[in-house]
Design a protein around this motif. Structure first.
Motif, PDB file in Angstrom:
ATOM      1  N   ALA B   7       0.832  -1.204   0.000  1.00 34.64           N
ATOM      2  CA  ALA B   7       0.000   0.000   0.000  1.00 34.64           C
ATOM      3  C   ALA B   7       0.865   1.252   0.000  1.00 34.64           C
ATOM      4  CB  ALA B   7      -0.927  -0.004   1.213  1.00 34.64           C
ATOM      5  N   GLU B   8       1.850   1.284   0.865  1.00 39.51           N
ATOM      6  CA  GLU B   8       2.733   2.452   0.921  1.00 39.51           C
ATOM      7  C   GLU B   8       3.450   2.639  -0.410  1.00 39.51           C
ATOM      8  OE1 GLU B   8       4.140   2.616   5.575  1.00 39.51           O
ATOM      9  OE2 GLU B   8       4.856   0.947   4.357  1.00 39.51           O
ATOM     10  N   ALA B  14       2.148   6.604  -6.960  1.00 41.63           N
ATOM     11  CA  ALA B  14       1.113   7.528  -7.443  1.00 41.63           C
ATOM     12  C   ALA B  14       1.597   8.968  -7.324  1.00 41.63           C
ATOM     13  CB  ALA B  14      -0.168   7.323  -6.641  1.00 41.63           C
ATOM     14  N   ILE B  15       2.174   9.307  -6.196  1.00 41.84           N
ATOM     15  CA  ILE B  15       2.661  10.680  -5.995  1.00 41.84           C
ATOM     16  C   ILE B  15       3.744  10.990  -7.030  1.00 41.84           C
ATOM     17  CG2 ILE B  15       3.887  12.218  -4.408  1.00 41.84           C
ATOM     18  CD1 ILE B  15       2.514  10.538  -2.117  1.00 41.84           C
ATOM     19  N   SER B  43      -5.348  10.951   3.369  1.00 46.80           N
ATOM     20  CA  SER B  43      -4.861  11.768   4.484  1.00 46.80           C
ATOM     21  C   SER B  43      -4.128  10.917   5.520  1.00 46.80           C
ATOM     22  CB  SER B  43      -6.034  12.468   5.171  1.00 46.80           C
ATOM     23  OG  SER B  43      -6.163  13.784   4.717  1.00 46.80           O
ATOM     24  N   ASP B  44      -4.770   9.822   5.892  1.00 42.53           N
ATOM     25  CA  ASP B  44      -4.142   8.927   6.877  1.00 42.53           C
ATOM     26  C   ASP B  44      -2.770   8.472   6.404  1.00 42.53           C
ATOM     27  OD1 ASP B  44      -6.235   9.076   8.604  1.00 42.53           O
ATOM     28  OD2 ASP B  44      -7.088   7.125   8.125  1.00 42.53           O
ATOM     29  N   MET B  45      -2.727   8.020   5.168  1.00 39.76           N
ATOM     30  CA  MET B  45      -1.485   7.462   4.658  1.00 39.76           C
ATOM     31  C   MET B  45      -0.399   8.536   4.533  1.00 39.76           C
ATOM     32  SD  MET B  45       0.251   4.883   3.730  1.00 39.76           S
ATOM     33  CE  MET B  45      -0.571   3.417   3.107  1.00 39.76           C
ATOM     34  N   LEU B  54       9.322  10.182   3.782  1.00 38.53           N
ATOM     35  CA  LEU B  54       9.291   9.896   2.348  1.00 38.53           C
ATOM     36  C   LEU B  54       8.660  11.050   1.571  1.00 38.53           C
ATOM     37  CD1 LEU B  54       8.183   6.192   2.771  1.00 38.53           C
ATOM     38  CD2 LEU B  54      10.345   6.919   1.759  1.00 38.53           C
ATOM     39  N   ILE B  55       7.854  11.840   2.267  1.00 38.86           N
ATOM     40  CA  ILE B  55       7.223  12.999   1.607  1.00 38.86           C
ATOM     41  C   ILE B  55       7.341  14.251   2.479  1.00 38.86           C
ATOM     42  CG2 ILE B  55       5.526  11.616   0.351  1.00 38.86           C
ATOM     43  CD1 ILE B  55       3.454  12.391   2.457  1.00 38.86           C
ATOM     44  N   HIS B  56       7.247  15.418   1.810  1.00 34.03           N
ATOM     45  CA  HIS B  56       7.096  16.684   2.508  1.00 34.03           C
ATOM     46  C   HIS B  56       5.605  16.928   2.630  1.00 34.03           C
ATOM     47  CE1 HIS B  56      11.309  17.585   2.109  1.00 34.03           C
ATOM     48  NE2 HIS B  56      11.249  17.406   0.799  1.00 34.03           N
TER      49      HIS B  56
END
Lengths: 223, 223
Positions: B7-8, B14-15, B43-45, B54-56
């Motif tokens: 899932a992650e 996708a991003i 949002s949760d993820m 892994l993301i800003h």
DNA sequence: ATTTAATTTTAGCCTAATCTAAAAAAAGTA
DNA sequence: TACTTTTTTTAGATTAGGCTAAAATTAAAT
């Protein structure tokens, strides 16, 4: 039939392998120790698998596979063993490196993929450990086998499988020169501890313990 | 870095793909619609991915990838595209059948497997859709590209990729004779609706809509 | 500049798969 | 047979990933 989760598939496979050992029923604890989980988790999962009619289950009475469960387990094993062949034949892995990778790949359940892979590999009948690969219908091509430990002194045969595929065991076999396909002759059986003196490929003499010899499967040469 | 869940990995991928479209930041809704889930789940993820650096991510402000996230996404994409090459080159799948299977295989994360597969396939630089395959270090060998819709009439080039890989779109391309690697010349641009008249491989004349031409990438021939 | 609309987040709940601790059943033993 | 030990199941939590409905925030539009 809805697609199974990797966890469910692992339980089915575990049950199948335990039943292979000859027993009629498998206990919760046996499953728990094979897949390294708690007995409580196994109990929970057994309920779900029974719900889906993959196993016969009565509380406290152990489990066995239904027709459907058996067929399903064989499909999982088919995928596992085809990937093992791929890893060794095509990607040049050695047979002691493939188990964990194949355990991940086996859960990719796409029927067309499996058929094409089988075809690409030339419809192999045995995996690199010498275990038979079920066909699309779950049929195994079985040949008569005997544990090396049960081969009488003087007899010879070909090594076709190992029961225990722990990395440690496989490494050991590699070290002493035992591999799938090797010709092996039992030169002598030591009464004291049940160990065997072997001749591998007509060249190399080695001693293996009773425990080791019980975990190696051979096809006898017509003597 | 702990291993990511499928899932992650799907969120990261996708991003990455959304950022490829050129924008600076990606919104929750864009992600939700791409991976067909609710904005709440996204949002949760996002919180979890931010936790793992892994993301800003600042609430309500959209997300972008960190260095680590970018590198990780490229590894996932590398696996996906290598498997796509395998499916087409070795297992003879057609390029409109491979997406769902490759999406499962891409989550098998075994570094040695990926390296051996890459080697076995001859270190391909592009997948069957014409998209570049990142190397072990996440480097893309990029070549200048342009949307077919932006090619001036009279120019010609080679089709190297498609943006939209829905089965319907791929089937359509197959039908009109458009494939990765085909030589394509833009004969005429119809002002009325922006559609193009094309010559495929110097033989077949076809019309494609503005929408279709926007989704086909070509490398221009030096003119 | 307020109000309305759209987007995003939170709150609360659900399922799957796991765990520990406790209860229940079966097996072994004196 | 009655007691003890082992095995198995249940009870109650936990974590990951998802959902819906409601609240909060930002963006759009009078």
């Amino acid at each position: 039939m809805k697609k199974l989760s990797p966890a469910e598939e692992n339980y089915l496979k575990a049950i199948y392998h335990l039943l292979e050992e000859g027993l009629e029923k498998v206990s919760t604890n046996e499953i728990a120790s094979l897949i390294q989980t708690s007995a409580a988790s196994v109990s929970d999962m057994l309920k779900k698998l029974a719900e889906k009619e993959l196993i016969h289950y009565k509380k406290y009475q152990g489990v066995s596979l239904t027709e459907l469960g058996d067929k399903t387990a064989l499909h999982i094993i088919r995928r596992n063993r085809l990937w093992e062949v791929f890893l060794v034949e095509k990607l040049k892995f050695s047979w002691d490196e493939i188990d964990t990778i194949a355990e991940e790949l086996e859960h990719v359940n796409a029927p067309l993929l499996v058929r094409r892979l089988d075809e690409y590999l030339g419809f192999p009948k045995f995996d690199p450990h010498g275990d038979p690969i079920p066909d699309e219908f779950g049929e195994l091509s079985s040949k008569p086998r005997i544990a090396l430990g049960d081969v009488p002194a003087g007899q010879s045969g070909k090594i076709v499988a190992v029961n225990n595929s722990s990395a440690a065991f496989l490494k050991y076999l590699d070290k002493v020169g035992v591999y799938i396909g090797a010709k092996v002759a039992v030169l002598d059986r030591i009464e004291f501890d049940g160990s065997l003196e072997l001749l591998i490929d007509g060249q190399k003499k080695v001693f293996v313990s009773k425990e080791v010899s019980a975990n190696i499967q051979v096809m006898l040469h017509p003597s």
